[in-house]
Write an enzyme that holds these catalytic residues in place. Structure first.
Site, PDB file in Angstrom:
ATOM      1  N   HIS A   1     -10.215   1.217   2.330  1.00 47.24           N
ATOM      2  CA  HIS A   1      -9.751   2.548   2.765  1.00 47.24           C
ATOM      3  C   HIS A   1     -10.942   3.457   3.093  1.00 47.24           C
ATOM      4  O   HIS A   1     -10.853   4.304   3.979  1.00 47.24           O
ATOM      5  CB  HIS A   1      -8.932   3.219   1.652  1.00 47.24           C
ATOM      6  CG  HIS A   1      -7.501   2.760   1.586  1.00 47.24           C
ATOM      7  ND1 HIS A   1      -6.618   2.923   2.629  1.00 47.24           N
ATOM      8  CD2 HIS A   1      -6.796   2.154   0.591  1.00 47.24           C
ATOM      9  CE1 HIS A   1      -5.427   2.443   2.274  1.00 47.24           C
ATOM     10  NE2 HIS A   1      -5.507   1.967   1.035  1.00 47.24           N
TER      11      HIS A   1
ATOM     12  N   HIS B   1      -9.244  -3.797  -1.762  1.00 42.13           N
ATOM     13  CA  HIS B   1      -8.225  -3.061  -0.996  1.00 42.13           C
ATOM     14  C   HIS B   1      -8.598  -1.571  -0.921  1.00 42.13           C
ATOM     15  O   HIS B   1      -8.561  -0.969   0.147  1.00 42.13           O
ATOM     16  CB  HIS B   1      -6.857  -3.251  -1.685  1.00 42.13           C
ATOM     17  CG  HIS B   1      -5.722  -2.495  -1.070  1.00 42.13           C
ATOM     18  ND1 HIS B   1      -4.674  -3.110  -0.416  1.00 42.13           N
ATOM     19  CD2 HIS B   1      -5.452  -1.158  -0.996  1.00 42.13           C
ATOM     20  CE1 HIS B   1      -3.824  -2.192   0.028  1.00 42.13           C
ATOM     21  NE2 HIS B   1      -4.274  -1.000  -0.328  1.00 42.13           N
ATOM     22  N   GLU B   2      -8.977  -1.006  -2.067  1.00 41.20           N
ATOM     23  CA  GLU B   2      -9.300   0.439  -2.085  1.00 41.20           C
ATOM     24  C   GLU B   2     -10.580   0.737  -1.324  1.00 41.20           C
ATOM     25  O   GLU B   2     -10.669   1.740  -0.611  1.00 41.20           O
ATOM     26  CB  GLU B   2      -9.400   0.955  -3.525  1.00 41.20           C
ATOM     27  CG  GLU B   2      -8.145   0.801  -4.381  1.00 41.20           C
ATOM     28  CD  GLU B   2      -6.860   1.211  -3.693  1.00 41.20           C
ATOM     29  OE1 GLU B   2      -6.896   2.059  -2.780  1.00 41.20           O
ATOM     30  OE2 GLU B   2      -5.794   0.664  -4.055  1.00 41.20           O
TER      31      GLU B   2
ATOM     32  N   CYS C   1       0.853  -1.195   0.000  1.00 41.32           N
ATOM     33  CA  CYS C   1       0.000   0.000   0.000  1.00 41.32           C
ATOM     34  C   CYS C   1       0.885   1.240   0.000  1.00 41.32           C
ATOM     35  O   CYS C   1       1.881   1.278   0.719  1.00 41.32           O
ATOM     36  CB  CYS C   1      -0.870  -0.024   1.256  1.00 41.32           C
ATOM     37  SG  CYS C   1      -2.033   1.333   1.359  1.00 41.32           S
TER      38      CYS C   1
END
Lengths: 166, 173
Positions: A142, A138-139, A96
């Site tokens: 966030h 993954h995004e 990341c």
């Protein structure tokens, strides 16, 4: 276009939950252009979330088209995204831009379907698998204040390939 | 001289080794870096980067009470080292099969010849006394690409050993 500063853990701001985007205006499109520029400036960056640049709106960009031989949807601008279905599980290695000098194993769904608005506010449907599905998950994490560090599994976890029973 | 030392420590596994050793080092003003600690054959093993202005002798003295109390064996050595030197492995190799002499030597010699740099290796002997199974998990860099590796590993497979070579595709988001 401007390359924005990336927040880096242990900056606690990364743990913040992002809020839905309400207006699809000029300000948004300027921000999207800068966010994309920032993603492309990162070494090997194939995705970015607005929270990584300290803009806590539910926005992510994923573009894995530079990777050879994989299925992809091109450059996806994902605004107020929502994953609708998950299928399968796989361990893969992630890193990341907000956690430099570290990669670790994370379990993600192999296939997902999602809905998100594009830059114009139109609702779009996507099907993603493998590497692209991993990048999207993954995004989107966030946007809920989660880092891949929150999902790490042991290096030993995927010692054997899972057999598929059909 | 580098301020980094490598602590190597081994002893019969019992609760408290990590807490007591790291507390003694902390109280001696040391900083800890990267570490690998694991239980191997009923022993607990530590490889630990320790940053300290103290000499190897002084560091030994700092942990001596714990080493004695817990019947451990340990040594510090000065090393050339720094943090933030991670390389990202690009290949994972899993080797398993009935345990027999020479599996590791053959597999790793094959890897060496194929231009593979081992960055991480973990292995276990599983199964039972009568039928032990050797399981090895390696990560590293395939300098000459994966085809050379696949060819090298074909030689190992001939002996009934199972080998999987999988690319590690790191997703940076």
């Amino acid at each position: 276009m401007t390359v924005l500063d990336i927040l880096k853990y242990p900056d606690e701001a990364l743990k913040q939950i992002s809020q839905p985007v309400e207006s699809f205006d000029e300000e948004l499109s300027t921000f999207l252009a800068n966010l994309e520029e920032t993603m492309r400036a990162g070494p090997g960056g194939v995705g970015i979330a607005a929270a990584q640049v300290g803009y806590f709106s539910r926005i992510a960009i994923v573009d894995v088209s530079s990777k050879p031989k994989i299925k992809h949807n091109g450059c996806m601008i994902l605004i107020n995204p929502e994953i609708k279905t998950w299928e399968g599980m796989k361990v893969g290695r992630e890193g990341c831009m907000s956690v430099p000098d570290y990669t670790g194993n994370v379990i993600r769904a192999e296939k997902i379907t999602l809905q998100a608005c594009n830059a114009q506010g139109e609702l779009c449907d996507y099907e993603c698998e493998a590497y692209e599905a991993r990048a999207v998950q993954h995004e989107l994490d966030h946007l809920d204040g989660l880092l891949f560090l929150d999902r790490l599994v042991s290096r030993r976890t995927d010692l054997f390939k899972r057999k598929k029973y059909k | 001289m580098s301020e980094w030392k490598m602590l190597t420590l081994v002893g019969q596994d019992k609760p408290g080794i990590v807490a007591k050793i790291t507390t003694a080092l902390f109280e001696a003003g040391s900083q800890l870096g990267e570490a690998s600690m694991m239980r191997l054959g009923g022993n607990f093993t530590i490889m630990l980067m320790v940053k300290s202005e103290q000499s190897v002798e002084q560091l030994n003295q700092s942990i001596e009470p714990v080493v004695k109390e817990m019947q451990l064996s340990s040594s510090f050595q000065s090393i050339e080292a720094s943090l933030h030197q991670h390389e990202i492995p690009d290949t994972r190799i899993t080797v398993y099969g009935a345990d027999r002499p020479g599996i590791v030597a053959k597999a790793t010699s094959g890897l060496l010849d194929a231009g593979f740099n081992i960055m991480d290796l973990e292995s276990d002997v599983a199964g039972d006394e009568a039928n032990p199974i050797y399981i090895m998990h390696i990560e590293g860099l395939a300098v000459h690409g994966s085809e050379a590796l696949e060819r090298a590993m074909e030689q190992i497979k001939i002996n009934g050993v199972h080998v999987d070579v999988t690319p590690i595709d790191v997703m940076i988001g």
